[in-house]
Design a protein around this motif. Structure first.
Motif, PDB file in Angstrom:
ATOM      1  N   THR A 125       0.826  -1.213   0.000  1.00  0.00           N
ATOM      2  CA  THR A 125       0.000   0.000   0.000  1.00  0.00           C
ATOM      3  C   THR A 125       0.864   1.270   0.000  1.00  0.00           C
ATOM      4  OG1 THR A 125      -0.132  -0.081   2.426  1.00  0.00           O
ATOM      5  CG2 THR A 125      -1.910  -1.138   1.181  1.00  0.00           C
ATOM      6  N   GLY A 130      -5.487   3.592   0.656  1.00  0.00           N
ATOM      7  CA  GLY A 130      -6.918   3.487   0.924  1.00  0.00           C
ATOM      8  C   GLY A 130      -7.666   4.781   0.666  1.00  0.00           C
ATOM      9  N   LYS A 131      -8.846   4.886   1.261  1.00  0.00           N
ATOM     10  CA  LYS A 131      -9.725   6.022   0.991  1.00  0.00           C
ATOM     11  C   LYS A 131      -9.168   7.307   1.592  1.00  0.00           C
ATOM     12  CE  LYS A 131     -13.973   3.253   0.775  1.00  0.00           C
ATOM     13  NZ  LYS A 131     -15.329   3.052   1.360  1.00  0.00           N
ATOM     14  N   ARG A 245      -3.978   9.981   1.222  1.00  0.00           N
ATOM     15  CA  ARG A 245      -3.606   8.561   1.281  1.00  0.00           C
ATOM     16  C   ARG A 245      -3.006   8.083  -0.041  1.00  0.00           C
ATOM     17  NH1 ARG A 245      -3.672   6.420   6.246  1.00  0.00           N
ATOM     18  NH2 ARG A 245      -4.777   4.494   5.719  1.00  0.00           N
TER      19      ARG A 245
END
Length: 273
Positions: A125, A130-131, A245
């Motif tokens: 990641t 993510g969001k 993010r």
């Protein structure tokens, strides 16, 4: 060669296979041009074996953890040019951009450019966590963007910089190096990996502050004022990552600050006449 290496970094967030193939080509060109020596290749081979072990024993948590620790340590060593065998070429040698600027040298750093690849293996990641925070509106983003020139003007008020306009002939070389071999590498380490891991362990704001302080400490060679300036910049980049993010956002903030600094202020520092 450097355009090929930049292309591998460009594709890394979108397609790891394409990025890896281009990176292999860049390594081959690096060997041909003697930027990479047998010693650096031996070190990279050890890193490659550790990556293979991580993949081969992905179901064993302790091995994954040990390999991640090793790869992060290697990333830091590459970041600080501690792994031997890299002949990073000098592109700009002690150029004085203006009467008030201190002499500036620019290296193209092959070792530092490898940092995002290693950290992406440790943390899938790295580029997309993510969001985004939907509570952060346009006004907050505009304020954060305006804080970039405001920080440079603060450095002027504190005596670390002076306003001085530049347009060096090596501008394009600087832009490519600063975007891929500086901003992307530094943001991958400090925001993409460290802040994200600390966010998982300690929460958003402790991670933001600790990472900013570490980023400031990484600039200790430039003096106390540079440490303070870098820590404040780290808060800007950290907020950009925390709100979005997405790693490309702090990369753009970082590159934008460096570019504005070069164009409109004494670079890299103010040198008393």
């Amino acid at each position: 060669m450097w355009g090929v290496l930049s292309a591998s970094l460009f594709f890394l967030p979108f397609n790891r296979l394409i990025a890896s193939v281009i990176l292999v080509a860049a390594v081959g060109m690096g060997v041909y041009h003697q930027v990479l020596t047998p010693l650096s290749l031996a070190c990279l081979a050890i890193i490659a074996i550790s990556i293979w072990l991580r993949h081969q024993y992905s179901h064993q948590r302790i091995i994954r953890l040990l390999v991640e620790i090793f790869l992060v340590a290697c990333s830091i060593a590459l970041f600080y040019h501690l792994i031997p065998g890299f002949n990073n070429p000098l592109m700009v040698n002690q150029d004085k951009l203006g009467p008030l600027s201190s002499p500036y040298s620019l290296y193209y750093n092959f070792d530092k450019a490898l940092v995002p690849f290693l950290l992406f293996i440790c943390l899938p990641t790295l580029f997309n966590a993510g969001k985004r925070d939907r509570k952060v509106g346009v006004r907050a983003w505009v304020t954060l963007a305006l804080s970039v020139p405001a920080l440079l003007l603060l450095a002027v008020l504190l005596g670390g910089l002076k306003i001085e306009l530049h347009m060096p002939h090596w501008m394009l070389a600087f832009m490519m190096a600063n975007l891929f071999f500086v901003s992307m590498a530094e943001e991958a380490l400090f925001r993409g990996y460290l802040q994200q891991r600390l966010h998982q362990w300690l929460g958003a704001y402790p991670a933001l502050i600790i990472t900013a302080l570490l980023f400031g400490a990484a600039h200790l060679a430039g003096g106390i004022l540079m440490v303070a300036f870098a820590a404040l910049a780290g808060l800007i980049y950290g907020l950009a990552w925390m709100w979005s993010r997405r790693l490309w956002v702090p990369i753009c903030f970082h590159f934008g600050l460096n570019l504005i600094h070069l164009l409109f202020f004494t670079y890299p520092l103010y040198q008393h006449p």
